[in-house]
Design a protein around this motif. Structure first.
Motif, short mmCIF file in Angstrom:
data_model
loop_
_atom_site.label_atom_id
_atom_site.label_comp_id
_atom_site.label_asym_id
_atom_site.label_seq_id
_atom_site.Cartn_x
_atom_site.Cartn_y
_atom_site.Cartn_z
N SER A 146 0.83 -1.21 0.00
CA SER A 146 0.00 0.00 0.00
C SER A 146 0.86 1.25 0.00
O SER A 146 0.51 2.26 -0.62
N VAL A 147 2.01 1.20 0.67
CA VAL A 147 2.92 2.34 0.68
C VAL A 147 3.56 2.52 -0.69
O VAL A 147 3.72 3.64 -1.18
N LEU A 148 3.93 1.40 -1.34
CA LEU A 148 4.50 1.47 -2.68
C LEU A 148 3.49 2.05 -3.67
O LEU A 148 3.85 2.88 -4.52
N ILE A 149 2.24 1.63 -3.57
CA ILE A 149 1.20 2.17 -4.44
C ILE A 149 1.03 3.66 -4.19
O ILE A 149 0.87 4.45 -5.13
N GLY A 150 1.07 4.06 -2.92
CA GLY A 150 0.97 5.48 -2.60
C GLY A 150 2.10 6.29 -3.19
O GLY A 150 1.89 7.39 -3.71
N ARG A 151 3.30 5.75 -3.14
CA ARG A 151 4.46 6.44 -3.73
C ARG A 151 4.32 6.52 -5.24
O ARG A 151 4.62 7.56 -5.85
N PHE A 152 3.83 5.45 -5.86
CA PHE A 152 3.62 5.45 -7.30
C PHE A 152 2.58 6.50 -7.69
O PHE A 152 2.77 7.25 -8.66
#
Length: 325
Positions: free
Chosen positions: A279-285
């Motif tokens: 979820s953090v990676l998606i947020g960064r993307f």
């Protein structure tokens, strides 16, 4: 050893592979003492050969167990070399991944495949770096005893007291905040490649478990958990699933059961459940790409650009030079 000066001996050692260095340590007491004396400096010089050099201790890659390995040691170099070999196996020897036509990228030329391999190797190294965060301050790596298979049934329960929950080495809540912060600071290219790697790993997982799709009502959730485990545990987990023998595969199934329990706890709103690294990676993307509606299409286009732009430009220049001649 007596016939070779210390400087010449160390110069020779600098160009040897890690396994040969270990053998050289066993040749004599004098050689062992000299190599151990310069172990840190010899190791430090080699770190530049790895795409994401570790800045602290790293985790071992043993069956069920991940113990800390000291930074700038020969054992650490051996671990990094093993990771490199595992990633190569996954990308080139796994029956579930076709490098010539990877998900969403179409047919690739050999130079494009080589470029993609290099980028995916770096993405795997980023996942390994995220896993290694758990072995360093301020995180508290759970003691080796908590990795024992007999504790697996503890970690899949929702009613485990918080004190014991924090000892779960596969969820490792103490490392999560630092791991999240690392992901939030990824560069645009690293974020793109890690996002693509997660999508690729999800596609490969589906292919490896095609016989489960119709019979498993939680198959979608298992795919999500698999990608989270790769992001959290790196090449150790991915290799164990795709390339390991039956013992390694059983380990990945056990860890996935813990991941499923964690996902359920988060969905049920348990107060001590922390959001996933995915979820953090998606947020960064989303932050870097202004929250695209079709993330999969956007990331595939971005990866295609990364692996073709310079190569295509080079090809064009070569053709121009040939025409001029």
């Amino acid at each position: 050893m007596a016939r070779i000066s210390r400087d010449v001996f160390l110069e020779i050692a600098q160009h040897l592979d890690v396994k040969t260095l270990f053998k050289l340590c066993e040749t004599s007491k004098e050689a062992n003492m000299l190599l151990k004396t310069y172990e840190r400096s010899l190791s430090q010089l080699r770190l530049a050969n790895f795409p994401v050099p570790p800045t602290g201790d790293v985790l071992s890659s043993e069956l069920y167990l991940r113990r800390p390995i000291k930074h700038r040691s020969f054992e650490m170099l051996l671990e990094l070399e093993n990771r490199k070999s595992r990633v190569k196996d996954i990308l080139t020897a796994s029956p579930h991944f076709n490098l010539k036509s990877p998900p969403g990228l179409g047919e690739l030329t050999i130079p494009q495949q080589e470029r993609l391999c290099a980028l995916l190797y770096r993405a795997f190294a980023q996942c390994d770096y995220i896993a290694d965060i758990a072995a360093n301050t301020p995180c508290q790596l759970p003691e080796a005893q908590w990795y024992k298979p007999r504790f697996i049934s503890w970690w899949i329960g929702r009613d485990v007291p918080e004190g014991f929950r924090l000892k779960d080495p596969y969820t490792n809540y103490s490392a999560r905040p630092t791991q999240m912060e690392y992901i939030r600071n990824l560069s645009k290219q690293d974020c793109i490649m890690m996002y693509y790697l997660m999508n690729m790993m999800g596609s490969c997982f589906v292919k490896s478990r095609e016989d489960w799709i119709l019979s498993d009502p939680a198959f979608y959730e298992r795919t999500i958990v698999f990608k989270e485990c790769v992001l959290r545990h790196g090449s150790w987990y991915a290799w164990a699933h795709f390339m390991g023998n039956s013992e390694w595969e059983i380990m990945t199934v056990d860890i996935a059961r813990i991941g499923m329990a964690e996902l359920n706890r988060f969905e049920y709103g348990d107060q001590d459940a922390i959001c996933s690294l995915q979820s953090v990676l998606i947020g960064r993307f989303n932050e870097l790409h202004e929250s695209p509606d079709n993330k999969t299409e956007v990331v595939q286009q971005a990866v295609r650009s990364l692996i073709t732009a310079n190569i295509d430009d080079s090809d064009d220049r070569d053709r121009d030079e040939e025409d001029q001649e």
